[in-house]
Design a protein around this motif. Structure first.
Motif, PDB file in Angstrom:
ATOM      1  N   PRO A  48       0.812  -1.213   0.000  1.00  0.00           N
ATOM      2  CA  PRO A  48       0.000   0.000   0.000  1.00  0.00           C
ATOM      3  C   PRO A  48       0.849   1.268   0.000  1.00  0.00           C
ATOM      4  CG  PRO A  48       0.262  -0.751   2.246  1.00  0.00           C
ATOM      5  CD  PRO A  48       1.132  -1.657   1.370  1.00  0.00           C
ATOM      6  N   TYR A  49       2.144   1.142  -0.274  1.00  0.00           N
ATOM      7  CA  TYR A  49       3.084   2.240  -0.059  1.00  0.00           C
ATOM      8  C   TYR A  49       3.318   3.112  -1.291  1.00  0.00           C
ATOM      9  CZ  TYR A  49       4.668   0.217   4.378  1.00  0.00           C
ATOM     10  OH  TYR A  49       4.734  -0.252   5.662  1.00  0.00           O
ATOM     11  N   GLY A  50       3.540   4.391  -1.009  1.00  0.00           N
ATOM     12  CA  GLY A  50       4.100   5.309  -1.973  1.00  0.00           C
ATOM     13  C   GLY A  50       5.388   5.872  -1.406  1.00  0.00           C
ATOM     14  N   VAL A  51       6.273   6.375  -2.268  1.00  0.00           N
ATOM     15  CA  VAL A  51       7.531   6.973  -1.820  1.00  0.00           C
ATOM     16  C   VAL A  51       7.416   8.482  -1.993  1.00  0.00           C
ATOM     17  CG1 VAL A  51      10.028   7.081  -2.133  1.00  0.00           C
ATOM     18  CG2 VAL A  51       8.819   4.888  -2.421  1.00  0.00           C
ATOM     19  N   PHE A  52       7.333   9.186  -0.869  1.00  0.00           N
ATOM     20  CA  PHE A  52       7.154  10.641  -0.866  1.00  0.00           C
ATOM     21  C   PHE A  52       8.480  11.329  -0.584  1.00  0.00           C
ATOM     22  CE2 PHE A  52       2.943   9.020  -0.394  1.00  0.00           C
ATOM     23  CZ  PHE A  52       2.114   9.965  -0.992  1.00  0.00           C
TER      24      PHE A  52
ATOM     25  N   SER B  60      13.957   7.031   4.381  1.00  0.00           N
ATOM     26  CA  SER B  60      13.465   6.362   5.579  1.00  0.00           C
ATOM     27  C   SER B  60      12.558   5.202   5.207  1.00  0.00           C
ATOM     28  CB  SER B  60      12.698   7.353   6.462  1.00  0.00           C
ATOM     29  OG  SER B  60      12.231   6.711   7.641  1.00  0.00           O
ATOM     30  N   ILE B  61      12.937   3.996   5.681  1.00  0.00           N
ATOM     31  CA  ILE B  61      12.117   2.797   5.501  1.00  0.00           C
ATOM     32  C   ILE B  61      11.935   2.135   6.872  1.00  0.00           C
ATOM     33  CG2 ILE B  61      12.892   2.495   3.133  1.00  0.00           C
ATOM     34  CD1 ILE B  61      14.666   0.174   4.114  1.00  0.00           C
ATOM     35  N   GLY B  62      11.250   0.981   6.893  1.00  0.00           N
ATOM     36  CA  GLY B  62      10.881   0.383   8.173  1.00  0.00           C
ATOM     37  C   GLY B  62      11.993  -0.296   8.932  1.00  0.00           C
TER      38      GLY B  62
ATOM     39  N   VAL C 213      14.897  13.701   6.661  1.00  0.00           N
ATOM     40  CA  VAL C 213      15.163  12.741   5.585  1.00  0.00           C
ATOM     41  C   VAL C 213      14.697  13.362   4.272  1.00  0.00           C
ATOM     42  CG1 VAL C 213      14.924  10.761   7.137  1.00  0.00           C
ATOM     43  CG2 VAL C 213      12.935  11.552   5.834  1.00  0.00           C
ATOM     44  N   ASP C 214      15.174  12.792   3.188  1.00  0.00           N
ATOM     45  CA  ASP C 214      14.792  13.295   1.862  1.00  0.00           C
ATOM     46  C   ASP C 214      13.587  12.574   1.284  1.00  0.00           C
ATOM     47  OD1 ASP C 214      17.071  15.168   1.488  1.00  0.00           O
ATOM     48  OD2 ASP C 214      18.249  13.312   1.583  1.00  0.00           O
ATOM     49  N   ALA C 215      13.374  11.350   1.735  1.00  0.00           N
ATOM     50  CA  ALA C 215      12.268  10.545   1.216  1.00  0.00           C
ATOM     51  C   ALA C 215      11.808   9.568   2.286  1.00  0.00           C
ATOM     52  CB  ALA C 215      12.692   9.785  -0.041  1.00  0.00           C
ATOM     53  N   SER C 216      10.525   9.222   2.253  1.00  0.00           N
ATOM     54  CA  SER C 216       9.966   8.238   3.179  1.00  0.00           C
ATOM     55  C   SER C 216       8.963   7.360   2.443  1.00  0.00           C
ATOM     56  CB  SER C 216       9.256   8.918   4.361  1.00  0.00           C
ATOM     57  OG  SER C 216      10.179   9.531   5.231  1.00  0.00           O
ATOM     58  N   ILE C 217       8.938   6.100   2.808  1.00  0.00           N
ATOM     59  CA  ILE C 217       7.961   5.178   2.249  1.00  0.00           C
ATOM     60  C   ILE C 217       6.756   5.176   3.189  1.00  0.00           C
ATOM     61  CG2 ILE C 217       9.082   3.163   3.350  1.00  0.00           C
ATOM     62  CD1 ILE C 217       8.234   1.533   0.835  1.00  0.00           C
ATOM     63  N   LEU C 218       5.576   5.537   2.646  1.00  0.00           N
ATOM     64  CA  LEU C 218       4.403   5.805   3.475  1.00  0.00           C
ATOM     65  C   LEU C 218       3.184   5.048   2.971  1.00  0.00           C
ATOM     66  CD1 LEU C 218       4.771   9.699   3.804  1.00  0.00           C
ATOM     67  CD2 LEU C 218       5.588   7.943   5.412  1.00  0.00           C
ATOM     68  N   ASN C 219       2.363   4.603   3.924  1.00  0.00           N
ATOM     69  CA  ASN C 219       1.082   3.977   3.619  1.00  0.00           C
ATOM     70  C   ASN C 219      -0.019   4.730   4.368  1.00  0.00           C
ATOM     71  OD1 ASN C 219       2.127   2.941   6.117  1.00  0.00           O
ATOM     72  ND2 ASN C 219       0.550   1.371   6.085  1.00  0.00           N
ATOM     73  N   PRO C 220      -1.300   4.517   4.018  1.00  0.00           N
ATOM     74  CA  PRO C 220      -2.379   5.213   4.714  1.00  0.00           C
ATOM     75  C   PRO C 220      -2.335   4.950   6.232  1.00  0.00           C
ATOM     76  CG  PRO C 220      -3.214   4.201   2.728  1.00  0.00           C
ATOM     77  CD  PRO C 220      -1.804   3.695   2.907  1.00  0.00           C
TER      78      PRO C 220
END
Length: 330
Positions: A116-120, A137-139, A183-190
Motif C-alpha cells: 500500500p506504499y508510496g515513496v514521498f 526512511s524505511i521500516g 530525511v529526503d524521502a519516506s515510504i508511506l502507507n495510509p
C-alpha cells in the motif's frame, strides 16, 4: 443482550412452563467464557480494520474472544517468540525470519495482499533517479519496506547502496521525519500516504507497480499458545473473514470509516481516504487470509532479496500454518 437481562425476561415463563428444576438449570448456566488474546501491533491504523469491525459488532465476543491490543512497534516477533504476546501483526518478513531461525512462531493469517506504499519526497526531488545520495526512511534493515523499495530504486538504475537508509518501523515516524526535513524521502502507507498528499509532498510512485502481488502484513502467533487454543484461533480467522466481507460492501462505507476513526483514533478525512485507497481502489484485504502456493513463491523471493532465505526455499509450512484459516473456511 446480557445474561442478566436474559434471565429477567424469560425466567417467569420458564418457571411456569418447565418447573423449578429446569428454571434452576437455566439460571445456573454459565455465560460465554471470554479468552483474552494479547495482540501486538506496530501501531493502530487501517491494517487492523477487520479486527475493529469484529470488536464493534461483538463478533469477537460471540466467539469467546477478548482482544487486548498492545502497541509494540517493531518488537512483535521477538515478544511473540518470548510468549509475552499471543499474536502479533506486522510485515511478513518479521515472522518468517523468526520462524526460520527456530522461534516458536509462524504466520497464521495473511491480510493485506500487496504493497500500500508510496515513496514521498522533499520538494526539489522530481524523479526516482534523484534519490541517489539521498537519505531515505524505511521500516528496517530486513523489513517488508526494503523488499518493496529495492525494485522501485532499480527501475531507475539505483542500488540500495546508492542511498542512505534510516529506519523507523511506524509510518507515522517516517512521515514526521520527512516533514521535519530530517530525511529526503519516506515510504508511506495510509493514513500517512494521504497526509503527505495533503501537504503537497511529491509521490514518486506507488511501490506495488514495481513489486506486484507481494503480501504486506500478516498475523503471526506463538505456536505453543495457538496449539492450546486452536478453536479460538479458528474463531479469530472466521471473524476476520466475516469482517472483510462486511468491509467490502459499499453500503457499509460510512460505518466502516466511523469504526476506524473511533477504534484506531484516526482523522475522519484520512480514514475516508484510506477506505477509498485500500478498500475501493486496491481491494487489498484478503477475503480468506490464506497463502496460496504462488503467493508463497513471491514471499520467498522477497525474503531471498533481502538476505533472509536462499534457494532451495524451505516449504511453505516452515513459516505459515494455514490450518486455522482453512478450518475457518469450512
Amino acid at each position: 443482550m446480557s445474561r442478566l437481562r436474559w434471565l429477567q425476561i424469560p425466567c417467569l415463563c420458564l418457571g411456569l412452563c418447565f418447573g423449578p428444576a429446569t428454571l434452576f438449570a437455566a439460571m445456573s448456566a454459565p455465560a460465554q467464557a471470554q479468552t483474552k488474546i494479547t495482540a501486538g501491533l506496530v501501531a493502530h491504523g487501517p491494517p487492523q480494520w477487520p479486527q475493529y469491525i469484529a470488536d464493534e459488532f461483538g463478533w469477537h465476543k460471540e466467539a469467546g474472544i477478548e482482544m487486548d491490543y498492545i502497541t509494540v512497534g517493531g518488537g512483535g516477533a521477538q515478544q511473540l517468540a518470548g510468549g509475552s504476546l499471543n499474536v502479533a501483526h506486522s510485515g511478513y518478513p518479521d515472522f518468517a525470519r523468526a520462524a526460520m531461525q527456530g522461534a516458536d512462531e509462524k504466520i497464521i493469517l495473511s491480510d493485506i495482499t500487496a504493497s500500500p506504499y508510496g515513496v514521498f519526497v522533499k520538494p526539489g526531488i522530481k524523479q526516482i533517479a534523484d534519490l541517489k545520495g539521498k537519505i531515505v526512511s524505511i521500516g528496517g534493515p530486513n523489513d517488508i519496506t526494503l523488499i518493496y523499495i529495492k525494485p522501485f530504486l532499480a527501475s531507475a538504475g539505483l542500488k540500495t547502496t546508492d542511498v542512505d537508509f534510516v529506519y523507523a518501523k511506524a509510518a507515522g515516524d517516517r512521515f514526521s521525519a520527512l516533514l521535519a526535513g530530517a530525511v529526503d524521502a519516506s515510504i508511506l502507507n495510509p493514513p500517512t500516504y494521504s497526509k503527505a498528499t495533503a501537504k503537497g509532498l511529491t509521490n514518486l510512485g506507488d511501490t506495488a507497480t514495481f513489486a506486484p502481488n507481494i503480501p504486506f502484513t500478516v498475523w503471526g502467533a506463538n505456536m505453543t499458545w495457538a496449539a492450546k487454543n486452536r478453536d479460538l484461533m479458528t474463531a479469530f480467522a472466521r471473524t476476520y473473514r466475516r469482517a472483510v466481507k462486511w468491509l467490502y460492501d459499499p453500503a457499509n462505507k460510512a460505518k466502516a470509516i466511523d469504526i476506524l476513526v473511533r477504534h484506531a483514533k484516526q482523522d475522519p478525512q484520512d480514514s475516508a481516504e484510506a477506505y477509498d485507497f485500500l478498500v475501493t481502489k486496491l481491494k487489498l484485504f484478503s477475503l480468506d487470509g490464506d497463502v496460496p502456493d504462488a503467493t508463497y513463491d513471491k514471499m520467498a523471493d522477497g525474503l531471498a532479496d533481502i538476505g533472509i532465505a536462499k534457494k532451495p526455499y524451505p516449504p511453505k509450512s516452515a513459516i505459515f500454518d494455514g490450518s486455522f484459516v482453512q478450518a475457518a473456511a469450512k
